[in-house]
Scaffold this motif. Structure first.
Motif, PDB file in Angstrom:
ATOM      1  N   PHE A  54       0.831  -1.216   0.000  1.00  0.00           N
ATOM      2  CA  PHE A  54       0.000   0.000   0.000  1.00  0.00           C
ATOM      3  C   PHE A  54       0.865   1.266   0.000  1.00  0.00           C
ATOM      4  N   VAL A  55       2.037   1.188   0.625  1.00  0.00           N
ATOM      5  CA  VAL A  55       2.940   2.345   0.582  1.00  0.00           C
ATOM      6  C   VAL A  55       3.360   2.605  -0.864  1.00  0.00           C
ATOM      7  N   ASN A  56       3.770   1.538  -1.547  1.00  0.00           N
ATOM      8  CA  ASN A  56       4.181   1.686  -2.958  1.00  0.00           C
ATOM      9  C   ASN A  56       3.027   2.206  -3.809  1.00  0.00           C
ATOM     10  N   ARG A  57       1.853   1.625  -3.596  1.00  0.00           N
ATOM     11  CA  ARG A  57       0.700   2.040  -4.395  1.00  0.00           C
ATOM     12  C   ARG A  57       0.334   3.505  -4.113  1.00  0.00           C
ATOM     13  N   PHE A  58       0.367   3.889  -2.838  1.00  0.00           N
ATOM     14  CA  PHE A  58       0.007   5.260  -2.487  1.00  0.00           C
ATOM     15  C   PHE A  58       0.969   6.255  -3.151  1.00  0.00           C
ATOM     16  N   GLU A  59       2.227   5.915  -3.166  1.00  0.00           N
ATOM     17  CA  GLU A  59       3.213   6.800  -3.811  1.00  0.00           C
ATOM     18  C   GLU A  59       2.930   6.934  -5.308  1.00  0.00           C
ATOM     19  N   ARG A  60       2.598   5.820  -5.953  1.00  0.00           N
ATOM     20  CA  ARG A  60       2.248   5.876  -7.392  1.00  0.00           C
ATOM     21  C   ARG A  60       0.983   6.711  -7.599  1.00  0.00           C
ATOM     22  N   ASP A  61      -0.020   6.486  -6.733  1.00  0.00           N
ATOM     23  CA  ASP A  61      -1.308   7.188  -6.884  1.00  0.00           C
ATOM     24  C   ASP A  61      -1.158   8.694  -6.657  1.00  0.00           C
ATOM     25  N   ALA A 272      -2.691   2.015   3.768  1.00  0.00           N
ATOM     26  CA  ALA A 272      -3.904   1.286   3.369  1.00  0.00           C
ATOM     27  C   ALA A 272      -5.106   2.237   3.409  1.00  0.00           C
ATOM     28  N   VAL A 273      -5.201   2.993   4.505  1.00  0.00           N
ATOM     29  CA  VAL A 273      -6.312   3.957   4.638  1.00  0.00           C
ATOM     30  C   VAL A 273      -6.148   5.073   3.603  1.00  0.00           C
ATOM     31  N   ALA A 274      -4.909   5.497   3.408  1.00  0.00           N
ATOM     32  CA  ALA A 274      -4.643   6.591   2.469  1.00  0.00           C
ATOM     33  C   ALA A 274      -5.060   6.204   1.044  1.00  0.00           C
ATOM     34  N   CYS A 275      -4.788   4.965   0.640  1.00  0.00           N
ATOM     35  CA  CYS A 275      -5.175   4.514  -0.711  1.00  0.00           C
ATOM     36  C   CYS A 275      -6.690   4.532  -0.871  1.00  0.00           C
ATOM     37  N   ALA A 276      -7.380   4.062   0.170  1.00  0.00           N
ATOM     38  CA  ALA A 276      -8.847   4.035   0.113  1.00  0.00           C
ATOM     39  C   ALA A 276      -9.408   5.455   0.045  1.00  0.00           C
ATOM     40  N   GLN A 277      -8.791   6.363   0.794  1.00  0.00           N
ATOM     41  CA  GLN A 277      -9.235   7.761   0.781  1.00  0.00           C
ATOM     42  C   GLN A 277      -9.016   8.398  -0.593  1.00  0.00           C
ATOM     43  N   LEU A 278      -7.881   8.091  -1.176  1.00  0.00           N
ATOM     44  CA  LEU A 278      -7.536   8.707  -2.467  1.00  0.00           C
ATOM     45  C   LEU A 278      -8.506   8.278  -3.563  1.00  0.00           C
ATOM     46  N   GLU A 279      -9.062   7.083  -3.429  1.00  0.00           N
ATOM     47  CA  GLU A 279     -10.074   6.618  -4.398  1.00  0.00           C
ATOM     48  C   GLU A 279     -11.297   7.531  -4.383  1.00  0.00           C
ATOM     49  N   GLN A 280     -11.495   8.250  -3.263  1.00  0.00           N
ATOM     50  CA  GLN A 280     -12.700   9.092  -3.119  1.00  0.00           C
ATOM     51  C   GLN A 280     -12.412  10.580  -3.328  1.00  0.00           C
ATOM     52  N   LEU A 281     -11.180  10.892  -3.724  1.00  0.00           N
ATOM     53  CA  LEU A 281     -10.795  12.309  -3.813  1.00  0.00           C
ATOM     54  C   LEU A 281     -11.720  13.114  -4.725  1.00  0.00           C
ATOM     55  N   ASP A 282     -12.015  12.603  -5.907  1.00  0.00           N
ATOM     56  CA  ASP A 282     -12.857  13.355  -6.843  1.00  0.00           C
ATOM     57  C   ASP A 282     -14.237  13.645  -6.238  1.00  0.00           C
ATOM     58  N   LEU A 283     -14.777  12.643  -5.552  1.00  0.00           N
ATOM     59  CA  LEU A 283     -16.077  12.811  -4.897  1.00  0.00           C
ATOM     60  C   LEU A 283     -15.988  13.882  -3.800  1.00  0.00           C
ATOM     61  N   PHE A 284     -14.948  13.800  -2.980  1.00  0.00           N
ATOM     62  CA  PHE A 284     -14.771  14.792  -1.908  1.00  0.00           C
ATOM     63  C   PHE A 284     -14.684  16.207  -2.491  1.00  0.00           C
ATOM     64  N   LEU A 285     -13.905  16.340  -3.575  1.00  0.00           N
ATOM     65  CA  LEU A 285     -13.712  17.671  -4.168  1.00  0.00           C
ATOM     66  C   LEU A 285     -15.018  18.203  -4.752  1.00  0.00           C
ATOM     67  N   LYS A 286     -15.800  17.310  -5.326  1.00  0.00           N
ATOM     68  CA  LYS A 286     -17.071  17.711  -5.924  1.00  0.00           C
ATOM     69  C   LYS A 286     -18.022  18.231  -4.829  1.00  0.00           C
ATOM     70  N   ILE A 287     -18.117  17.496  -3.744  1.00  0.00           N
ATOM     71  CA  ILE A 287     -19.001  17.907  -2.649  1.00  0.00           C
ATOM     72  C   ILE A 287     -18.513  19.216  -2.026  1.00  0.00           C
ATOM     73  N   LYS A 288     -17.188  19.343  -1.895  1.00  0.00           N
ATOM     74  CA  LYS A 288     -16.619  20.566  -1.319  1.00  0.00           C
ATOM     75  C   LYS A 288     -16.953  21.787  -2.176  1.00  0.00           C
ATOM     76  N   LYS A 289     -16.896  21.595  -3.490  1.00  0.00           N
ATOM     77  CA  LYS A 289     -17.209  22.696  -4.407  1.00  0.00           C
ATOM     78  C   LYS A 289     -18.688  23.073  -4.275  1.00  0.00           C
ATOM     79  N   GLU A 290     -19.554  22.076  -4.170  1.00  0.00           N
ATOM     80  CA  GLU A 290     -20.993  22.346  -4.013  1.00  0.00           C
ATOM     81  C   GLU A 290     -21.264  23.124  -2.725  1.00  0.00           C
ATOM     82  N   LEU A 291     -20.588  22.718  -1.661  1.00  0.00           N
ATOM     83  CA  LEU A 291     -20.753  23.405  -0.373  1.00  0.00           C
ATOM     84  C   LEU A 291     -20.275  24.861  -0.477  1.00  0.00           C
ATOM     85  N   ALA A 292     -19.119  25.058  -1.138  1.00  0.00           N
ATOM     86  CA  ALA A 292     -18.581  26.412  -1.306  1.00  0.00           C
ATOM     87  C   ALA A 292     -19.549  27.278  -2.117  1.00  0.00           C
TER      88      ALA A 292
END
Ligand SMILES: *Cc1c(COP(=O)(O)O)cnc(C)c1O
Length: 392
Positions: A54-61, A272-292
């Motif tokens: 997961f460390v290797n994957r997170f760095e690539r992601d 491991a948690v960081a990889c799972a979080q990164l999968e949701q980044l686009d969703l988080f950013l979209k919601i943040k923009k809507e809130l703003a």
């Protein structure tokens, strides 16, 4: 009179979030993806520490998301800053230019290298380092000596410049970059708050020789604690990884270390948690923009308070939504009213140059930073979709 304003703002915040919820936090993390699954996988694999897939994957992601060629995952953002400064060659007795508006980690990491921060002012619209103030400081106070930028007053080398993209709002980083190139100063961006923020379609943190990110519990993405150094330079990336891995010379069984290193690598459990979080980044950013946008619509009609938006050519992640009151007294009334009514809000940090350990540091005129310090407040910005009711 202005208590009416405080009440109205609290009402609009409560309306955005679940009205029945007692307490509205400033920024609460969301774990709705593969976090638990990846964590269990990691525990079952027994590779819980700093070597793992997961460390290797997170760095690539992270490299893919930011467009940087390399990412080095470390234990937190402060360690990432310290590591980047060391790799850039910042040493005992050097000086490093930064801004007075930032989280204390920026200045502390400079101190961790044995260097002294020098503070230049910020722009009012970005709350980040002002190219005008930086230029004035460099022109008036420095000379070039054998390729080094030397502070005329102290005789010391200015070994780096560390601007910070405040609350995720990109600063005028291309102008800062030009000045750093002109004056021969390595540029390291503190992009701890600006994952997902772009300037002229380039990710923040990729304009200088290195940038850093943070994945602390209150940031846009979190893995409990975590950070990363990002860079396009192969040599710097290798050195950063080496120093963060106790400077151990790779070998199957021998223990040899060829310089003073640090134990800064991100553990696989966090990754491991960081990889799972990164999968949701686009969703988080979209919601943040809507809130703003929702907040913005309300603040458009207000005379005594301004909602901060990104400057032209910039795309902010809206990590922490930010308002600027016309008067200091209104800010104080609002902080008092909102926090005593279970809506968490907070003022901007006390300026770095006012903290006991940094009050004797060199600084330019800091009028804009002082202005903002008296007026800026962050309002709730969590991405708790189930609790958000944006169509009011
Ligand atoms: C969060 C943050 C950091 C440090 O990150 P940690 O992961 O908490 O060590 C550094 N700089 C800024 C501007 C930050 O907001």
């Amino acid at each position: 009179m202005s208590n009416i304003l405080a009440r109205e703002i609290v009402k609009i915040i409560r309306k955005a979030y679940d009205d029945n919820e007692d307490f509205v936090p400033l920024h609460e993390p969301v774990f709705n993806g593969n976090e638990k699954k990846y964590l269990l996988e990691t525990i079952d694999s027994t590779f819980v520490s700093s070597v793992g897939e997961f460390v290797n994957r997170f760095e690539r992601d992270i490299a893919a998301v930011t467009g940087a060629a390399y990412a080095i995952a470390v234990v937190n953002g402060t360690a990432a800053l310290h590591l980047a400064l060391m790799v850039a060659g910042v040493k005992y007795g050097d000086e490093v230019i930064t801004q007075p508006i930032t989280f204390v980690a920026t200045a502390n990491s400079i101190s961790h290298c044995g260097a002294m921060p020098a503070f230049v002012d910020v722009d009012e619209d970005t709350m980040g380092m002002s190219p005008g103030s930086l230029k004035k400081f460099l022109v008036e106070n420095t000379r070039n000596e054998a390729g080094n930028c030397i502070n005329k007053a102290t005789g010391k080398r200015i070994a780096a410049c560390v601007p910070m993209h405040t609350f995720g709002f990109p600063l005028r980083i291309d102008e800062i970059r030009s000045l750093c190139l002109e004056f021969n100063i390595p540029l390291i961006e503190d992009a701890a708050e600006s994952l997902g923020s772009f300037y002229k379609d380039k990710h923040t943190g990729t304009f200088g020789i290195m940038g850093i990110l943070s994945f602390n519990g209150n940031k846009t993405l979190t893995c409990g604690g975590g950070g990363a150094v990002i860079t396009n330079d192969h040599k710097l990336a290798r050195l950063a990884k080496h120093i963060s891995t106790t400077a151990k010379v790779p070998h199957a069984w021998e223990f040899v270390h060829d310089m003073v290193g640090y134990n800064y690598r991100m553990p696989n459990l966090n990754a491991a948690v960081a990889c799972a979080q990164l999968e949701q980044l686009d969703l988080f950013l979209k919601i943040k923009k809507e809130l703003a946008d929702y907040y913005d619509a309300f603040f458009q009609d207000q005379e005594d308070v301004r909602f901060v938006r990104e400057i032209d050519n910039a795309r902010a992640n809206y990590w922490l939504n930010t308002i600027v009151f016309a008067q200091k007294e209104q800010k104080e009334e609002f902080l008092e009213y909102s926090n005593s009514n279970s809506v968490m809000t907070r003022p901007i940090w006390r300026l770095m140059n006012k903290l006991p350990m940094y009050q004797n540091c060199q600084k330019t005129n800091l009028d804009v930073a002082e202005f903002l310090e008296e007026r800026v407040v962050n309002i709730p910005s969590s991405v708790v979709k189930s609790k958000l009711h944006l169509t009011v």
